[in-house]
Scaffold this motif. Structure first.
Motif, PDB file in Angstrom:
ATOM      1  N   GLU A 166       0.825  -1.201   0.000  1.00 58.51           N
ATOM      2  CA  GLU A 166       0.000   0.000   0.000  1.00 58.51           C
ATOM      3  C   GLU A 166       0.862   1.254   0.000  1.00 58.51           C
ATOM      4  OE1 GLU A 166      -3.926  -1.812   2.337  1.00 58.51           O
ATOM      5  OE2 GLU A 166      -2.446  -0.607   3.422  1.00 58.51           O
ATOM      6  N   ASP A 167       1.921   1.277   0.815  1.00 55.97           N
ATOM      7  CA  ASP A 167       2.797   2.448   0.860  1.00 55.97           C
ATOM      8  C   ASP A 167       3.504   2.663  -0.477  1.00 55.97           C
ATOM      9  OD1 ASP A 167       2.058   2.873   3.444  1.00 55.97           O
ATOM     10  OD2 ASP A 167       3.926   2.162   4.354  1.00 55.97           O
ATOM     11  N   ALA A 168       3.786   1.572  -1.192  1.00 56.38           N
ATOM     12  CA  ALA A 168       4.463   1.678  -2.484  1.00 56.38           C
ATOM     13  C   ALA A 168       3.495   2.035  -3.612  1.00 56.38           C
ATOM     14  CB  ALA A 168       5.163   0.365  -2.805  1.00 56.38           C
ATOM     15  N   GLY A 169       2.191   2.000  -3.348  1.00 56.63           N
ATOM     16  CA  GLY A 169       1.210   2.300  -4.372  1.00 56.63           C
ATOM     17  C   GLY A 169       1.054   1.196  -5.408  1.00 56.63           C
ATOM     18  N   LEU A 170       1.403  -0.043  -5.041  1.00 52.32           N
ATOM     19  CA  LEU A 170       1.287  -1.167  -5.961  1.00 52.32           C
ATOM     20  C   LEU A 170      -0.010  -1.930  -5.710  1.00 52.32           C
ATOM     21  CD1 LEU A 170       4.921  -2.619  -5.948  1.00 52.32           C
ATOM     22  CD2 LEU A 170       3.808  -1.289  -7.748  1.00 52.32           C
ATOM     23  N   PRO A 171      -0.525  -2.614  -6.737  1.00 55.51           N
ATOM     24  CA  PRO A 171      -1.713  -3.452  -6.515  1.00 55.51           C
ATOM     25  C   PRO A 171      -1.446  -4.501  -5.448  1.00 55.51           C
ATOM     26  CG  PRO A 171      -1.285  -3.173  -8.869  1.00 55.51           C
ATOM     27  CD  PRO A 171      -0.097  -2.595  -8.158  1.00 55.51           C
ATOM     28  N   CYS A 172      -2.384  -4.627  -4.517  1.00 54.42           N
ATOM     29  CA  CYS A 172      -2.286  -5.619  -3.441  1.00 54.42           C
ATOM     30  C   CYS A 172      -3.385  -6.654  -3.653  1.00 54.42           C
ATOM     31  CB  CYS A 172      -2.441  -4.960  -2.073  1.00 54.42           C
ATOM     32  SG  CYS A 172      -1.103  -3.816  -1.650  1.00 54.42           S
ATOM     33  N   VAL A 173      -2.982  -7.868  -3.951  1.00 57.11           N
ATOM     34  CA  VAL A 173      -3.925  -8.934  -4.280  1.00 57.11           C
ATOM     35  C   VAL A 173      -4.008  -9.892  -3.095  1.00 57.11           C
ATOM     36  CG1 VAL A 173      -4.494 -10.755  -5.926  1.00 57.11           C
ATOM     37  CG2 VAL A 173      -3.238  -8.716  -6.697  1.00 57.11           C
ATOM     38  N   SER A 174      -5.197 -10.026  -2.524  1.00 61.55           N
ATOM     39  CA  SER A 174      -5.381 -10.946  -1.399  1.00 61.55           C
ATOM     40  C   SER A 174      -5.239 -12.385  -1.879  1.00 61.55           C
ATOM     41  CB  SER A 174      -6.762 -10.748  -0.767  1.00 61.55           C
ATOM     42  OG  SER A 174      -6.884  -9.444  -0.238  1.00 61.55           O
ATOM     43  N   ILE A 175      -4.597 -13.200  -1.058  1.00 60.22           N
ATOM     44  CA  ILE A 175      -4.405 -14.608  -1.382  1.00 60.22           C
ATOM     45  C   ILE A 175      -5.388 -15.431  -0.555  1.00 60.22           C
ATOM     46  CG2 ILE A 175      -2.769 -16.521  -1.385  1.00 60.22           C
ATOM     47  CD1 ILE A 175      -0.532 -14.473  -1.618  1.00 60.22           C
ATOM     48  N   ARG A 176      -6.133 -16.290  -1.207  1.00 58.64           N
ATOM     49  CA  ARG A 176      -7.121 -17.128  -0.519  1.00 58.64           C
ATOM     50  C   ARG A 176      -6.643 -18.577  -0.503  1.00 58.64           C
ATOM     51  NH1 ARG A 176     -12.721 -16.537  -3.188  1.00 58.64           N
ATOM     52  NH2 ARG A 176     -13.296 -17.737  -1.326  1.00 58.64           N
ATOM     53  N   GLN A 177      -7.115 -19.287   0.509  1.00 59.41           N
ATOM     54  CA  GLN A 177      -6.895 -20.730   0.630  1.00 59.41           C
ATOM     55  C   GLN A 177      -5.422 -21.100   0.557  1.00 59.41           C
ATOM     56  OE1 GLN A 177      -9.343 -22.524  -2.376  1.00 59.41           O
ATOM     57  NE2 GLN A 177     -11.252 -21.991  -1.372  1.00 59.41           N
ATOM     58  N   PRO A 178      -4.648 -20.875   1.607  1.00 65.07           N
ATOM     59  CA  PRO A 178      -5.035 -20.166   2.833  1.00 65.07           C
ATOM     60  C   PRO A 178      -4.743 -18.663   2.718  1.00 65.07           C
ATOM     61  CG  PRO A 178      -2.845 -21.054   3.070  1.00 65.07           C
ATOM     62  CD  PRO A 178      -3.306 -21.450   1.690  1.00 65.07           C
ATOM     63  N   GLU A 179      -5.266 -17.916   3.693  1.00 61.92           N
ATOM     64  CA  GLU A 179      -4.959 -16.495   3.756  1.00 61.92           C
ATOM     65  C   GLU A 179      -3.687 -16.330   4.587  1.00 61.92           C
ATOM     66  OE1 GLU A 179      -8.335 -14.482   5.281  1.00 61.92           O
ATOM     67  OE2 GLU A 179      -9.601 -14.924   3.551  1.00 61.92           O
ATOM     68  N   PRO A 180      -2.584 -15.946   3.951  1.00 61.40           N
ATOM     69  CA  PRO A 180      -1.297 -15.948   4.668  1.00 61.40           C
ATOM     70  C   PRO A 180      -1.135 -14.762   5.600  1.00 61.40           C
ATOM     71  CG  PRO A 180      -0.997 -15.165   2.431  1.00 61.40           C
ATOM     72  CD  PRO A 180      -2.445 -15.572   2.547  1.00 61.40           C
ATOM     73  N   GLY A 181      -0.351 -14.975   6.627  1.00 56.83           N
ATOM     74  CA  GLY A 181      -0.009 -13.917   7.567  1.00 56.83           C
ATOM     75  C   GLY A 181       1.218 -14.330   8.350  1.00 56.83           C
ATOM     76  N   ARG A 182       1.690 -13.431   9.181  1.00 55.59           N
ATOM     77  CA  ARG A 182       2.818 -13.767  10.045  1.00 55.59           C
ATOM     78  C   ARG A 182       2.668 -13.031  11.366  1.00 55.59           C
ATOM     79  NH1 ARG A 182       8.280 -10.424   8.212  1.00 55.59           N
ATOM     80  NH2 ARG A 182       7.373  -8.342   8.360  1.00 55.59           N
ATOM     81  N   THR A 183       3.347 -13.529  12.381  1.00 54.90           N
ATOM     82  CA  THR A 183       3.331 -12.929  13.706  1.00 54.90           C
ATOM     83  C   THR A 183       4.628 -12.161  13.920  1.00 54.90           C
ATOM     84  OG1 THR A 183       1.922 -14.659  14.621  1.00 54.90           O
ATOM     85  CG2 THR A 183       3.240 -13.383  16.182  1.00 54.90           C
ATOM     86  N   VAL A 184       4.493 -10.937  14.415  1.00 57.10           N
ATOM     87  CA  VAL A 184       5.640 -10.117  14.789  1.00 57.10           C
ATOM     88  C   VAL A 184       5.651  -9.996  16.303  1.00 57.10           C
ATOM     89  CG1 VAL A 184       6.691  -7.817  14.647  1.00 57.10           C
ATOM     90  CG2 VAL A 184       5.660  -8.854  12.615  1.00 57.10           C
ATOM     91  N   LEU A 185       6.815 -10.138  16.888  1.00 60.98           N
ATOM     92  CA  LEU A 185       6.959 -10.203  18.342  1.00 60.98           C
ATOM     93  C   LEU A 185       7.945  -9.153  18.820  1.00 60.98           C
ATOM     94  CD1 LEU A 185       6.472 -11.988  20.980  1.00 60.98           C
ATOM     95  CD2 LEU A 185       8.553 -13.196  20.310  1.00 60.98           C
ATOM     96  N   LEU A 186       7.565  -8.409  19.859  1.00 60.24           N
ATOM     97  CA  LEU A 186       8.510  -7.532  20.548  1.00 60.24           C
ATOM     98  C   LEU A 186       9.101  -8.328  21.694  1.00 60.24           C
ATOM     99  CD1 LEU A 186       9.872  -4.801  21.110  1.00 60.24           C
ATOM    100  CD2 LEU A 186       7.866  -4.178  22.475  1.00 60.24           C
ATOM    101  N   ALA A 187      10.412  -8.519  21.666  1.00 69.25           N
ATOM    102  CA  ALA A 187      11.059  -9.410  22.628  1.00 69.25           C
ATOM    103  C   ALA A 187      12.233  -8.722  23.305  1.00 69.25           C
ATOM    104  CB  ALA A 187      11.550 -10.678  21.920  1.00 69.25           C
ATOM    105  N   GLY A 188      12.663  -9.315  24.407  1.00 68.23           N
ATOM    106  CA  GLY A 188      13.823  -8.834  25.149  1.00 68.23           C
ATOM    107  C   GLY A 188      14.283  -9.916  26.100  1.00 68.23           C
ATOM    108  N   ARG A 189      15.289  -9.594  26.874  1.00 71.99           N
ATOM    109  CA  ARG A 189      15.781 -10.586  27.829  1.00 71.99           C
ATOM    110  C   ARG A 189      14.788 -10.760  28.978  1.00 71.99           C
ATOM    111  NH1 ARG A 189      21.360  -7.825  28.695  1.00 71.99           N
ATOM    112  NH2 ARG A 189      20.226  -6.169  27.620  1.00 71.99           N
ATOM    113  N   ALA A 190      14.584 -12.005  29.372  1.00 72.30           N
ATOM    114  CA  ALA A 190      13.608 -12.303  30.415  1.00 72.30           C
ATOM    115  C   ALA A 190      14.170 -11.959  31.803  1.00 72.30           C
ATOM    116  CB  ALA A 190      13.253 -13.795  30.354  1.00 72.30           C
ATOM    117  N   PRO A 191      13.273 -11.597  32.750  1.00 68.55           N
ATOM    118  CA  PRO A 191      11.824 -11.411  32.552  1.00 68.55           C
ATOM    119  C   PRO A 191      11.489 -10.013  32.032  1.00 68.55           C
ATOM    120  CG  PRO A 191      12.351 -11.156  34.855  1.00 68.55           C
ATOM    121  CD  PRO A 191      13.646 -11.532  34.183  1.00 68.55           C
TER     122      PRO A 191
END
Length: 312
Positions: free
Chosen positions: A248-273
């Motif tokens: 969207e930021d690049a102004g390019l066509p964005c085509v949704s992918i079905r079966q399956p609908e892909p995604g990913r998880t982003v995690l904010l992490a650091g040293r525990a605890p």
């Protein structure tokens, strides 16, 4: 052996060369090279092989690496303790991020943090998820945005917040799928792809998606920079699967992918605890609970070094 020399040695390791290391350390390259040479002279061994196109560690350099990391991490811990007493008048926070982060406006978040704690130096590193995890474990980073995919984090690393990013197909404006709006994964069998070089978080997620769906992609070009990937797609050399915000930021066509609908998880992490560095803990509060951060800002306004953020 001086701490400065060890810091310069680690900068070369982290940034892959003397020019980039000198830029990161805010000194001229000749001074950094001289510092490393003096360290080698004191140790009686060359730490880097400088004969190739890229500087690489020698056996002696690899032997020094864990000790250098340990010494510098101990130094940072001492600075953290002083910063806690100083009320964040000074200090340093080190944060890492994957290149394709889109779920957080990191620049705006860091700017808000800087307005409250102007004396704290912010160090930002962009790298792959495995490199960022290694930086967290070694004490070189306080926090990092990761895309761990299915990989488990080490016990010493804690996750503080998660986001879900939709992945879409981006194409050149005149592509046959540009106006379709959606497509099935099996309809991409004959499409040439532009992708990140193997081993990056996004490449791993897309490769696993393709393997799960039995899609054998033909990679026309692989890159290391998201801007170049977008430019190549725009020029029509291939299509790519990226987080929706990038397309969207690049102004390019964005085509949704079905079966399956892909995604990913982003995690904010650091040293525990939680981070021991008070500057990092304050940034973590900002990144995970902005409303709570505003309360902390009001409390900090009366302390030395604290500034009340502007209204609105």
């Amino acid at each position: 052996m001086e701490l400065r020399q060890l810091r310069h040695f680690m900068a070369v390791v982290t940034h892959g060369g003397f020019t980039a290391a000198a830029r990161a350390e805010l000194i001229v390259q000749s001074a950094l090279s001289s510092s490393v040479r003096n360290l080698e002279r004191e140790l009686g061994a060359e730490l880097f092989d400088r004969t190739g196109r890229r500087v690489v560690l020698t056996e002696a350099g690899r032997a020094l690496l864990p000790a250098a990391r340990s010494v510098l991490a101990g130094t940072e811990a001492a600075r953290d303790a002083v910063a806690a007493v100083a009320g964040l008048v000074t200090g340093r926070v080190r944060i890492g991020t994957i290149q394709t982060l889109t779920c957080v406006d990191l620049a705006a978040e860091l700017a808000a943090y800087h307005r409250l704690w102007p004396g704290v130096q912010i160090s930002l590193r962009e790298a792959t998820t495995p490199e960022l995890v290694a930086g967290l474990r070694a004490g070189e980073l306080d926090l990092a945005y990761l895309a761990p995919d299915a990989a488990e984090l080490p016990d010493s690393i804690a996750g503080f917040a998660t986001w879900h990013e939709d992945l879409v197909l981006i194409t050149a404006p005149g592509h046959r799928l540009a106006a379709a709006g959606r497509t099935l994964i099996q309809d991409l069998r004959d499409e040439p792809f532009v992708d990140f070089r193997a081993g990056t978080g996004l490449e791993t997620a897309v490769r696993r998606l393709a393997a799960h769906c039995g899609l054998e992609r033909r990679i026309t070009c692989d890159v290391t920079q998201i801007r170049l990937l977008v430019d190549l797609v725009r020029a029509g050399i291939g299509v790519a699967i990226v987080p929706r915000r990038i397309g969207e930021d690049a102004g390019l066509p964005c085509v949704s992918i079905r079966q399956p609908e892909p995604g990913r998880t982003v995690l904010l992490a650091g040293r525990a605890p939680r981070p021991r560095n008070p500057a990092a803990e304050a940034l973590l509060d900002r990144l995970t609970d902005p409303s709570g951060f505003r309360d902390a800002a009001r409390a900090a306004a009366g302390r030395p070094g604290g500034r009340r953020p502007p209204a609105g």
